[in-house]
Design an enzyme around this catalytic site. Structure first.
Site, PDB file in Angstrom:
ATOM      1  N   ARG A 133       0.842  -1.205   0.000  1.00  0.00           N
ATOM      2  CA  ARG A 133       0.000   0.000   0.000  1.00  0.00           C
ATOM      3  C   ARG A 133       0.874   1.250   0.000  1.00  0.00           C
ATOM      4  O   ARG A 133       1.484   1.583   1.016  1.00  0.00           O
ATOM      5  CB  ARG A 133      -0.949   0.006   1.198  1.00  0.00           C
ATOM      6  CG  ARG A 133      -1.817   1.267   1.240  1.00  0.00           C
ATOM      7  CD  ARG A 133      -3.059   1.132   2.098  1.00  0.00           C
ATOM      8  NE  ARG A 133      -2.794   1.062   3.521  1.00  0.00           N
ATOM      9  CZ  ARG A 133      -3.727   1.242   4.471  1.00  0.00           C
ATOM     10  NH1 ARG A 133      -4.973   1.501   4.120  1.00  0.00           N
ATOM     11  NH2 ARG A 133      -3.408   1.130   5.733  1.00  0.00           N
ATOM     12  N   ASP A 185      -4.077   3.454  14.296  1.00  0.00           N
ATOM     13  CA  ASP A 185      -3.182   3.940  13.265  1.00  0.00           C
ATOM     14  C   ASP A 185      -3.614   5.356  12.905  1.00  0.00           C
ATOM     15  O   ASP A 185      -4.442   5.961  13.597  1.00  0.00           O
ATOM     16  CB  ASP A 185      -3.139   3.007  12.053  1.00  0.00           C
ATOM     17  CG  ASP A 185      -4.463   2.921  11.298  1.00  0.00           C
ATOM     18  OD1 ASP A 185      -5.403   3.701  11.608  1.00  0.00           O
ATOM     19  OD2 ASP A 185      -4.561   2.079  10.387  1.00  0.00           O
TER      20      ASP A 185
END
Length: 551
Positions: A179, A467
């Site tokens: 990613r 996160d």
């Protein structure tokens, strides 16, 4: 190899018209030359020459769209692309080699230890995350590329400070899906100079994608896999078309077959939810599926509707579950859209994680994760995310029970689903904002930002995996609650003064140590939660101020 230089002036001059070129402005550390090779720099320069201008155009579109929503123009399914939705014949490319079974995917950063743990985890897929689970320090950005390069070639080992050695021992490792960072982010340790002599920070998306692709695409193909990517933070089909053009050019650049790249797009912004089919269509030669990026999606709702009144104010973060109306509509539409077009539908990540030192907390986490994955499997998802290896058996059991020996549920069309625009905007939850909810947001955001400033992108806090996306929810809710004059369930006004008191409490309770970043974290939190203006992302200014190295 290009040597480090000071960033050139941004003003075009006659003598500067020698671009395009990319220059390394960050320090070079051990083995960085294996990633920042002359060939890699040339490729990145070409990517920026061809696509940097279009990237800026798409970012301008985002700002315009956000302004329109903020001024009362709700998103709708597009009339000008109705022909794409009405055409029943087209399909996406689908799974590449190694992506046929995605029932459990583990997510995580790309440092050597976490890379080895992911490859030994037993998951079907590893989301190798250079985005929200990685703090974008220069060491992490290039170090992550080194970890991936070594892992793909079977050369990765890691020894910690205590002398313990980690190595990949699994006979069958997960398929890697990398990613890159989103279009909105820059990489300030690399400077692009265009043909007019103007200089600008490099696109983090093109840097992360380009380095991984150039170094590993052919090795991955030889190993029976391929160059696969998760695409984050898309907001329109035009942004998807830009990625598709990047993929097509890159395949031609190194001489591999068109369509070798496979992309899975995260539907994690409100505008993208209204363009799922169009996004699939634009990426159809390269697309494997869509993912329900739940946490960023909630953040996007708050960001776009932060000034639209009490009807658009959400309660405590913990109350915004996957079963509230707008989240149900979004996920059911995603599954239906994917399966109509032959694309995989991948579920999101439950934040609950086990704690090996706390059996009760672990039991609670496993129960919550099992319920979450059971719902996803029953809804027709083909796979799901977990953030911890200990959760893989729980998640896999729920999907095994539904799949019954099949690798996926692509045959389940969900013709029973009909989602209207107003369903995607039904934010009714009927729960209050609590004092605990406000305090938790302040505490979690500050503790996460402190870890992020120290180079950690995925952090266990209060038995939840946090996160950048979850921290964005926490800080954006605080900003919205203040600006919409909200009160807690006991009548306490949520004001800047109230939040300042909570910041003081959080700092007083923190376990301090030499070199901690709590004071800097509080400064960042104040900027993104208490300011008059709403920063689009908490990480952008914090990155520029605290993470950019100059020597």
């Amino acid at each position: 190899m290009t040597t480090p230089t000071a960033p050139p002036t941004t003003a075009p001059t006659e003598t500067a018209q020698q671009g395009p070129a990319l220059h390394i402005t960050g320090p070079l550390r051990d083995r960085f030359d294996e990633i920042l090779t002359p060939e890699a720099i040339a490729f990145l320069s070409e990517l920026h020459h061809r696509f940097a201008g279009r990237r800026h155009d798409r970012l301008a579109d985002r700002m315009r769209r956000r302004f329109e929503i903020g001024n009362g123009h709700d998103p709708r399914f597009r009339d000008d692309t109705r022909h794409i939705r009405d055409d029943a014949d087209w399909r996406v490319a689908g799974a590449g080699p190694g992506l046929e079974d995605r029932r459990v995917e583990i997510t995580g950063p790309t440092d050597p230890k976490m890379t080895i743990n992911a490859l030994n985890s037993g998951a079907k897929v590893w989301l190798a995350d250079q985005e929200d689970a990685t703090s974008p320090t220069w060491a992490n950005v290039i170090g992550g590329q080194l970890s991936l390069r070594d892992a793909i070639r079977g050369e990765l080992t890691f020894t910690n400070e205590a002398g313990k050695t980690y190595e990949v021992t699994a006979e069958q490792t997960p398929t890697i899906v990398m990613r890159p960072r989103g279009w909105h982010l820059t990489e300030k340790h690399l400077t692009f100079i265009d043909r007019t002599g103007r200089s600008m920070a490099a696109s983090a998306s093109l840097v992360d994608f380009g380095l991984y692709f150039l170094h590993n695409a052919k090795a991955l193909i030889e190993a029976g896999r391929g160059p696969y990517f998760y695409i984050a933070k898309l907001e329109s089909s035009e942004e998807a078309r830009l990625w598709d053009d990047v993929f097509t050019f890159s395949e031609d650049y190194i001489g591999i077959e068109h369509g070798t790249i496979r992309a899975t797009v995260l539907i994690e912004t409100l505008p993208a939810a209204f363009e799922m089919e169009e996004i699939l269509f634009e990426l159809r030669d390269h697309c494997a599926g869509l993912n329900a990026g739940r946490w960023d999606y909630i953040f996007s709702i708050i960001k776009n509707y932060r000034g639209r009144g009490a009807r658009f104010v959400l309660p405590d973060r913990s109350e915004v579950t996957m079963t509230v109306p707008f989240m149900r509509a979004y996920t059911e539409l995603l599954v239906k859209t994917c399966h109509t077009r032959g694309a995989f539908a991948i579920g999101g990540m439950s934040a609950s994680i086990p704690n090996r030192r706390d059996p009760e907390a672990t039991a609670t986490a496993l129960e919550k994760v099992a319920a979450d994955k059971k719902r996803e499997a029953a809804d027709g998802f083909d796979g799901t995310w977990v953030a911890h290896p200990d959760l893989i058996p729980t998640a896999q059991a729920e999907f095994d029970a539904v799949l019954d020996g099949r690798p996926n549920q692509l045959d389940r069309q969900r013709d029973d689903v009909s989602v209207r625009a107003e369903d995607l905007l039904d934010l009714r939850i009927g729960r209050p904002i609590t004092s605990k909810g406000v305090r938790d947001n302040v505490s979690v955001a500050i503790r996460y930002i402190e870890a992020w400033l120290r180079g950690l992108g995925a952090v266990a806090i209060d038995n939840l995996m946090e996160d950048a996306a979850t921290a964005e929810i926490s800080r954006s809710q605080v900003w919205q609650w203040i600006h919409q004059d909200r009160t807690t369930e006991d009548g306490t006004g949520i004001t800047p003064e109230y939040i300042e008191g909570l910041i003081t409490d959080v700092l007083a309770e923190a376990t301090r140590s030499t070199g901690d970043r709590f004071d800097d974290a509080a400064e960042v939190f104040r900027e993104v939660s208490l300011g008059a203006e709403f920063p689009a992302f908490l990480t952008t200014s914090a990155y520029a101020k605290f993470l950019v190295e100059t020597d």
